[in-house]
Write a protein that holds these residues in place. Structure first.
Motif, PDB file in Angstrom:
ATOM      1  N   UNK A 119       0.517  -1.285  -0.171  1.00 15.32           N
ATOM      2  CA  UNK A 119      -0.208  -0.009   0.063  1.00 15.32           C
ATOM      3  C   UNK A 119       1.092   1.375  -0.209  1.00 15.32           C
ATOM      4  N   UNK A 120       2.181   1.120   0.891  1.00 14.95           N
ATOM      5  CA  UNK A 120       2.770   2.594   1.122  1.00 14.95           C
ATOM      6  C   UNK A 120       3.709   2.637  -0.309  1.00 14.95           C
ATOM      7  N   UNK A 121       3.883   1.707  -1.463  1.00 15.57           N
ATOM      8  CA  UNK A 121       4.513   2.001  -2.681  1.00 15.57           C
ATOM      9  C   UNK A 121       3.542   2.397  -3.301  1.00 15.57           C
ATOM     10  N   UNK A 122       1.987   1.703  -3.479  1.00 15.83           N
ATOM     11  CA  UNK A 122       0.786   2.719  -4.344  1.00 15.83           C
ATOM     12  C   UNK A 122       0.839   4.037  -4.089  1.00 15.83           C
ATOM     13  N   UNK A 123       0.519   4.224  -2.463  1.00 19.52           N
ATOM     14  CA  UNK A 123       0.113   5.629  -2.127  1.00 19.52           C
ATOM     15  C   UNK A 123       1.522   6.454  -3.147  1.00 19.52           C
ATOM     16  N   UNK A 124       2.709   5.898  -3.024  1.00 23.51           N
ATOM     17  CA  UNK A 124       3.716   6.759  -3.307  1.00 23.51           C
ATOM     18  C   UNK A 124       3.394   6.613  -4.961  1.00 23.51           C
ATOM     19  N   UNK A 127       3.174  10.327  -6.473  1.00 22.47           N
ATOM     20  CA  UNK A 127       4.156  11.221  -6.475  1.00 22.47           C
ATOM     21  C   UNK A 127       5.251  11.110  -7.252  1.00 22.47           C
ATOM     22  N   UNK A 128       5.953   9.859  -7.049  1.00 27.81           N
ATOM     23  CA  UNK A 128       7.197   9.651  -7.284  1.00 27.81           C
ATOM     24  C   UNK A 128       6.470   9.817  -9.306  1.00 27.81           C
ATOM     25  N   UNK A 129       5.926   9.517  -9.730  1.00 24.89           N
ATOM     26  CA  UNK A 129       5.520   9.599 -11.498  1.00 24.89           C
ATOM     27  C   UNK A 129       5.131  11.097 -11.422  1.00 24.89           C
ATOM     28  N   UNK A 130       5.035  11.705 -10.938  1.00 26.24           N
ATOM     29  CA  UNK A 130       5.078  12.982 -11.319  1.00 26.24           C
ATOM     30  C   UNK A 130       5.964  13.805 -10.934  1.00 26.24           C
ATOM     31  N   UNK A 131       7.146  13.332  -9.661  1.00 21.28           N
ATOM     32  CA  UNK A 131       8.370  14.018  -9.971  1.00 21.28           C
ATOM     33  C   UNK A 131       9.151  14.122 -10.788  1.00 21.28           C
ATOM     34  N   UNK A 132       8.903  12.111 -11.659  1.00 22.27           N
ATOM     35  CA  UNK A 132      10.059  11.936 -12.243  1.00 22.27           C
ATOM     36  C   UNK A 132       9.510  12.054 -13.763  1.00 22.27           C
ATOM     37  N   UNK A 133       8.543  11.070 -14.268  1.00 26.03           N
ATOM     38  CA  UNK A 133       7.914  11.332 -15.793  1.00 26.03           C
ATOM     39  C   UNK A 133       6.493  13.240 -15.942  1.00 26.03           C
ATOM     40  N   UNK A 134       6.280  13.559 -14.804  1.00 25.78           N
ATOM     41  CA  UNK A 134       5.532  14.781 -15.461  1.00 25.78           C
ATOM     42  C   UNK A 134       3.993  14.048 -15.491  1.00 25.78           C
ATOM     43  N   UNK A 135       3.618  12.962 -15.048  1.00 24.47           N
ATOM     44  CA  UNK A 135       2.580  12.020 -14.829  1.00 24.47           C
ATOM     45  C   UNK A 135       1.859  11.988 -14.613  1.00 24.47           C
ATOM     46  N   UNK A 136       1.007  11.354 -13.732  1.00 21.14           N
ATOM     47  CA  UNK A 136       0.192  10.357 -13.080  1.00 21.14           C
ATOM     48  C   UNK A 136      -0.354   9.196 -13.039  1.00 21.14           C
ATOM     49  N   UNK A 137       0.406   7.964 -12.742  1.00 22.13           N
ATOM     50  CA  UNK A 137       0.706   6.720 -12.123  1.00 22.13           C
ATOM     51  C   UNK A 137       0.232   6.372 -10.544  1.00 22.13           C
ATOM     52  N   UNK A 239      14.800   5.377  -0.818  1.00 25.82           N
ATOM     53  CA  UNK A 239      15.144   6.488  -0.500  1.00 25.82           C
ATOM     54  C   UNK A 239      15.854   6.362  -2.115  1.00 25.82           C
ATOM     55  N   UNK A 240      15.435   5.192  -2.374  1.00 29.55           N
ATOM     56  CA  UNK A 240      16.878   5.279  -3.884  1.00 29.55           C
ATOM     57  C   UNK A 240      15.308   6.247  -5.031  1.00 29.55           C
ATOM     58  N   UNK A 241      13.859   5.879  -4.697  1.00 35.03           N
ATOM     59  CA  UNK A 241      13.228   7.283  -5.421  1.00 35.03           C
ATOM     60  C   UNK A 241      13.385   8.177  -4.894  1.00 35.03           C
ATOM     61  N   UNK A 242      13.607   8.990  -3.603  1.00 34.20           N
ATOM     62  CA  UNK A 242      13.833  10.198  -3.002  1.00 34.20           C
ATOM     63  C   UNK A 242      15.126  10.860  -4.141  1.00 34.20           C
ATOM     64  N   UNK A 243      15.628   9.980  -4.273  1.00 37.61           N
ATOM     65  CA  UNK A 243      17.176  10.776  -4.245  1.00 37.61           C
ATOM     66  C   UNK A 243      17.343  10.711  -6.262  1.00 37.61           C
ATOM     67  N   UNK A 244      17.106   9.874  -6.823  1.00 41.85           N
ATOM     68  CA  UNK A 244      16.159  10.493  -7.859  1.00 41.85           C
ATOM     69  C   UNK A 244      15.672  11.347  -8.266  1.00 41.85           C
ATOM     70  N   UNK A 245      13.816  11.624  -7.570  1.00 42.56           N
ATOM     71  CA  UNK A 245      13.491  12.600  -7.533  1.00 42.56           C
ATOM     72  C   UNK A 245      14.452  14.060  -7.415  1.00 42.56           C
ATOM     73  N   UNK A 246      15.427  14.048  -6.310  1.00 47.74           N
ATOM     74  CA  UNK A 246      16.488  14.871  -6.306  1.00 47.74           C
ATOM     75  C   UNK A 246      17.445  15.110  -7.297  1.00 47.74           C
ATOM     76  N   UNK A 247      17.219  14.083  -7.822  1.00 49.12           N
ATOM     77  CA  UNK A 247      18.220  14.545  -9.513  1.00 49.12           C
ATOM     78  C   UNK A 247      17.590  14.731 -10.074  1.00 49.12           C
ATOM     79  N   UNK A 248      16.393  14.881 -10.400  1.00 47.54           N
ATOM     80  CA  UNK A 248      15.455  14.934 -11.573  1.00 47.54           C
ATOM     81  C   UNK A 248      15.595  17.098 -11.132  1.00 47.54           C
ATOM     82  N   UNK A 249      14.725  16.820 -10.262  1.00 49.20           N
ATOM     83  CA  UNK A 249      14.589  18.406  -9.506  1.00 49.20           C
ATOM     84  C   UNK A 249      15.815  19.256  -9.530  1.00 49.20           C
ATOM     85  N   UNK A 250      17.185  18.826 -10.268  1.00 51.48           N
ATOM     86  CA  UNK A 250      17.907  19.805 -10.028  1.00 51.48           C
ATOM     87  C   UNK A 250      19.216  19.692 -10.882  1.00 51.48           C
ATOM     88  N   UNK A 251      18.333  18.996 -12.268  1.00 52.22           N
ATOM     89  CA  UNK A 251      19.112  19.563 -13.443  1.00 52.22           C
ATOM     90  C   UNK A 251      17.974  19.895 -14.126  1.00 52.22           C
TER      91      UNK A 251
END
Length: 255
Positions: A119-124, A127-137, A239-251
């Motif tokens: 459930x935690x994975x699906x709840x997140x 958020x991750x799809x928006x931050x990483x892909x700009x799309x809703x998943x 932690x890995x997903x958060x790190x990738x999101x930070x990388x995308x935001x910093x790019x």
């Protein structure tokens, strides 16, 4: 109320308040949900427009829900250890019998950990799809498939992690998502049966038996080790997903 006030009031830390309970369960504070909310705050700054604020509020609440799920997992883990200890005090551990309410309590907390984790994975995922892909998943399983197919260089570390976790038959990612390797553990609980737990000889010539998780086509896994490694794996995923999101935001080319 400003966002700074929201964070200073610490919605996330309040999950750990225990001033109204006498229960002796102490949990270590984690910040994965709050870390994710801060990433959302970077993408959707306050005061730009009502639409931006609405999107921020939506994803903030998802990050808050993620934090709540993780605290529930921590609590279920603590209760599992208490329940197993209490049960085994009633048993002759050379020939323990896994039955009755004691067994049901242990199963309840083990299955709760697995269900809350998925459930935690699906709840997140939204958020991750928006931050990483700009799309809703809304499915983490589907999100990971899209990341694996994406050629964006910023996703290399995340893709490598998904591939590594997918090859590990006992990883939380593979057990929860079952992305290409059969039915996920969560689906077994929801759609098929209960998790199979069994007392077995811990090592050759051992006089005492210990509780194991038994999965199809796999060697039995000592349950304490499984729970510990499963939660560590889950933490690594976030932690890995958060790190990738930070990388995308910093790019320079944010989605």
């Amino acid at each position: 109320m400003s966002r700074d006030t929201w964070f200073s009031d610490s919605d996330f830390d309040m999950f750990y308040d225990d001033w109204k309970t006498t229960e002796n369960v102490k949990l270590n504070k984690i910040t994965l949900g709050k870390d994710l909310a801060l990433l959302v705050d970077r993408k959707y700054p306050e005061g730009i427009s009502d639409q931006i604020d609405e999107r921020y509020n939506f994803f903030y609440n998802k990050a808050l829900a993620l934090q709540q799920k993780l605290v529930m997992i921590q609590y279920a883990e603590a209760c599992y250890h208490h329940a197993k200890t209490d049960f085994e005090l009633t048993q002759n551990m050379t020939i323990p019998a896994f039955y009755g309410m004691g067994a049901s309590k242990i199963l309840f907390f083990v299955e709760s950990i697995v269900i809350f984790a998925r459930n935690a994975l699906d709840v997140s995922a939204s958020v991750y799809s928006d931050l990483l892909l700009g799309k809703r998943e809304d499915s983490f399983n589907n999100l990971s498939k899209k990341i694996l197919k994406n050629n964006d260089d910023r996703f290399i570390d995340l893709k490598n992690s998904f591939e590594r976790w997918g090859e590990d038959r006992t990883s939380a990612y593979r057990l929860l998502c079952g992305i290409t390797h059969g039915r996920a553990l969560r689906d077994i609980i929801i759609h098929q049966s209960v998790i199979h737990l069994e007392y077995l000889e811990y090592k050759e010539d051992s006089e005492r038996e210990k509780l194991f998780l038994v999965l199809k086509d796999m060697d039995p896994i000592y349950l304490d080790d499984f729970i510990k490694n499963f939660i560590e794996d889950l933490t690594e995923i976030f932690e890995t997903c958060n790190t990738c999101c930070e990388l995308v935001l910093n790019s320079p080319n944010i989605q």
